[in-house]
Design a protein around this motif. Structure first.
Motif, mmCIF file in Angstrom:
data_model
loop_
_atom_site.group_PDB
_atom_site.id
_atom_site.type_symbol
_atom_site.label_atom_id
_atom_site.label_comp_id
_atom_site.label_asym_id
_atom_site.label_seq_id
_atom_site.Cartn_x
_atom_site.Cartn_y
_atom_site.Cartn_z
ATOM 1 N N ASN A 138 0.366 0.045 -3.792
ATOM 2 C CA ASN A 138 1.090 -1.204 -3.916
ATOM 3 C C ASN A 138 0.752 -1.952 -5.044
ATOM 4 O O ASN A 138 0.363 -2.910 -4.971
ATOM 5 N N LEU A 188 11.138 -0.052 1.583
ATOM 6 C CA LEU A 188 10.032 0.515 2.302
ATOM 7 C C LEU A 188 10.253 1.761 2.756
ATOM 8 O O LEU A 188 11.421 2.203 3.482
ATOM 9 N N ALA A 227 3.606 1.112 3.471
ATOM 10 C CA ALA A 227 4.073 -0.100 4.152
ATOM 11 C C ALA A 227 3.398 -0.747 5.147
ATOM 12 O O ALA A 227 3.839 -1.611 5.631
ATOM 13 N N ASP A 230 0.532 -5.552 4.677
ATOM 14 C CA ASP A 230 1.579 -6.543 4.534
ATOM 15 C C ASP A 230 1.287 -7.545 3.489
ATOM 16 O O ASP A 230 0.312 -8.463 3.623
ATOM 17 N N LEU A 234 4.436 -5.001 -1.639
ATOM 18 C CA LEU A 234 5.282 -3.891 -0.980
ATOM 19 C C LEU A 234 6.259 -3.396 -1.693
ATOM 20 O O LEU A 234 7.296 -4.310 -2.303
ATOM 21 N N GLY A 235 6.569 -2.207 -1.631
ATOM 22 C CA GLY A 235 7.732 -1.500 -2.157
ATOM 23 C C GLY A 235 7.753 -0.316 -2.881
ATOM 24 O O GLY A 235 6.430 0.051 -3.149
ATOM 25 N N LEU A 459 9.455 1.186 10.808
ATOM 26 C CA LEU A 459 8.782 0.071 10.471
ATOM 27 C C LEU A 459 9.467 -1.528 10.858
ATOM 28 O O LEU A 459 8.585 -2.440 10.576
ATOM 29 N N TYR A 464 5.553 -7.841 10.357
ATOM 30 C CA TYR A 464 5.395 -8.498 8.857
ATOM 31 C C TYR A 464 5.457 -10.103 8.931
ATOM 32 O O TYR A 464 6.070 -10.771 9.589
ATOM 33 N N ARG A 467 5.448 -9.740 3.497
ATOM 34 C CA ARG A 467 6.263 -8.919 2.641
ATOM 35 C C ARG A 467 7.476 -9.500 1.837
ATOM 36 O O ARG A 467 7.817 -10.533 2.454
#
Length: 492
Positions: A138, A188, A227, A230, A234-235, A459, A464, A467
């Protein structure tokens, strides 16, 4: 040229409550100076590949731990201090090759990999720094700004680590003048959808290969991300380093990724239906059927002691299975008891989520401590310490209980304790895709199982807190939320 090599490597699962301390790094990979060369030269690791390209590289420090919970502040700071001290002592250096994961999270350090590179940059000055990254990295903008080159894995199950290390080394040696662009898509994706030989990643990686072949392009990475870390990084990340038009090329590649977003969907069966399907498959053709325990993915930081599939095997009357469970208490009991046949309560000890424990009775073969060297495609030559082991004959088959967590990145861990995986009717693999490095060559079929655990394919089940929002598929994404213009999706 004097090129230093080293790094700090960890894939962090934020949702695992137990933190990762220095002891876990020392138990897995922890080398400095000449010991680093002795341990990693000739291995299928990133730094093993770098050493093939730069045999006289200057060894600094390298620490790695099996994926697990967030890294303790003192552990991270101790390793970074050691790496920095050794780098300063090695000056002058003409460049650095660093093996980082890209999805580390450490208490009090919001972007550990960027901090590592930034700290070393202050020491070595304006010399080239290349960083290898895991497929599940990430990376954020601070890391891209601090490093000259980012080189991500292109395979999952991972098999190209040495090649990427050699690529990073060649970039440092050549130090081409480039501009680079890192884009993060609000996307995600669960690991079970990320196999490089399957869609949609096959098409995405083919697009990256075409871009890589263009004149002036020196590095391209398409990183589906992790994913379960946290954080605001993220992505799905796309990175391009090129003599010119890096940003334009990165946007086009990002548009290609985005066009496949609907295909990142995992099809899972509940444990009982999965076992029934496996039994049907087994009745028609030979070869083990792999029951993939997606949410108890040891390679994603999960503990590896979930019992959902074991209970389903017992309920369906299945036999001939092989399952590995992390259970230090059961191993200790097995080694302490007298007599060949024992009753043990196995699994489900790390949290209620992973249970309930299963009571088994049968012949016990205590072994260990057990260590082995990987012989397959995942980090070939890397040594693994399983600790003490107990192989228990149960009603559903063999339960291989280990003192240390063991990821199914190879089948050597079973052979090391006298288990022949090809002869099993069913193999319980606590992973998502990486198990194919070990069992993929002879598995009859794989059934992906929706189990409880810290690495769910759904997910939306994750709590989370940090994120970015919005992110597909959890929220709707408008065109303003994309790092490219809508017409880029058509390639125009």
């Amino acid at each position: 040229m004097r090129i230093g090599i080293g790094g700090i490597w960890h894939e962090t699962n934020s949702f695992v409550p137990e933190p990762t301390g220095l002891a876990q790094f020392r138990a897995y990979q922890y080398f400095a100076g000449a010991d680093l060369l002795d341990a990693l030269r000739g291995t299928g690791t990133e730094l093993g590949g770098a050493l093939e390209a730069i045999p006289r590289a200057i060894p600094l420090f390298f620490g790695a731990a099996l994926p697990s919970g967030p890294v303790r502040r003192d552990a991270f700071e101790s390793m970074l201090r050691d790496l920095a001290v050794r780098t300063r002592a090695a000056l002058p250096l003409d460049g650095l090759v660093l093996s980082l994961h890209g999805a580390m999270m450490a208490d009090g350090h919001p972007d550990p990999e960027a901090e590592i590179v930034g700290t070393l940059r202050e020491i070595v000055g304006p010399v080239p720094i290349a960083v290898t990254l895991d497929y599940h990295a990430n990376p954020g903008p601070a890391l891209a700004a601090a490093a000259d080159f980012l080189v991500g894995y292109r395979t999952y199950p991972h098999s190209d680590m040495a090649a990427r290390g050699a690529e990073a080394a060649e970039l440092v040696l050549g130090n081409p003048a480039v501009e680079h662009s890192l884009l993060r898509l609000p996307l995600l994706t669960p690991p079970a959808t990320q196999e490089h030989r399957a869609e949609p990643m096959r098409s995405i990686l083919a697009a990256a290969d075409r871009l890589r072949a263009e004149p002036g392009v020196r590095a391209v990475s398409t990183l589906p991300g992790f994913a379960y870390a946290d954080c605001d990084r993220l992505g799905f990340a796309v990175y391009v380093a090129a003599r010119a038009r890096a940003a334009e090329r990165a946007r086009a590649l990002a548009a290609e990724v985005w066009s496949h977003r609907a295909a990142f969907t995992a099809e899972l069966s509940d444990p009982d239906e999965a076992v029934r399907e496996a039994l049907r498959e087994r009745s028609t053709d030979p070869g083990p059927v792999v029951l993939v325990d997606v949410a108890d993915n040891v390679g994603g930081g999960a503990p590896g002691d979930g019992t959902a599939i074991l209970h389903a095997l017992a309920r369906q009357g299945a036999t001939g299975a092989v399952a590995v469970l992390w259970d230090p208490a059961a191993v200790a009991a097995a080694h302490a008891a007298s007599g060949e046949r024992q009753e043990l309560r196995i699994g489900g000890h790390s949290a209620d989520l992973m249970g309930p424990p299963m009571t088994v009775r049968g012949r016990v073969d205590p072994r260990g401590p057990v260590t082995y060297a990987r012989t397959g495609s995942y980090m070939r030559g890397q040594r693994v310490d399983m600790g003490r082991v107990a192989v228990v004959e149960t009603g559903f088959g063999k339960a291989v209980l280990t003192e240390n967590r063991v990821a199914p990145f190879d089948d050597d861990h079973l052979r090391a304790v006298g288990v022949v995986p090809e002869e099993a009717a069913f193999l319980v693999a606590k992973g998502a895709i990486a198990w194919k490095s070990g069992f993929g060559g002879y598995a009859r079929k794989a059934v992906y199982v929706g189990t409880p655990g810290y690495c769910p394919a759904d997910l939306a089940r994750l709590p989370y807190r940090f994120r970015p929002t919005p992110m597909h598929p959890l929220e709707h994404i408008g065109q303003d939320g994309l790092p490219f213009h809508p017409h880029d999706e058509d390639g125009h």
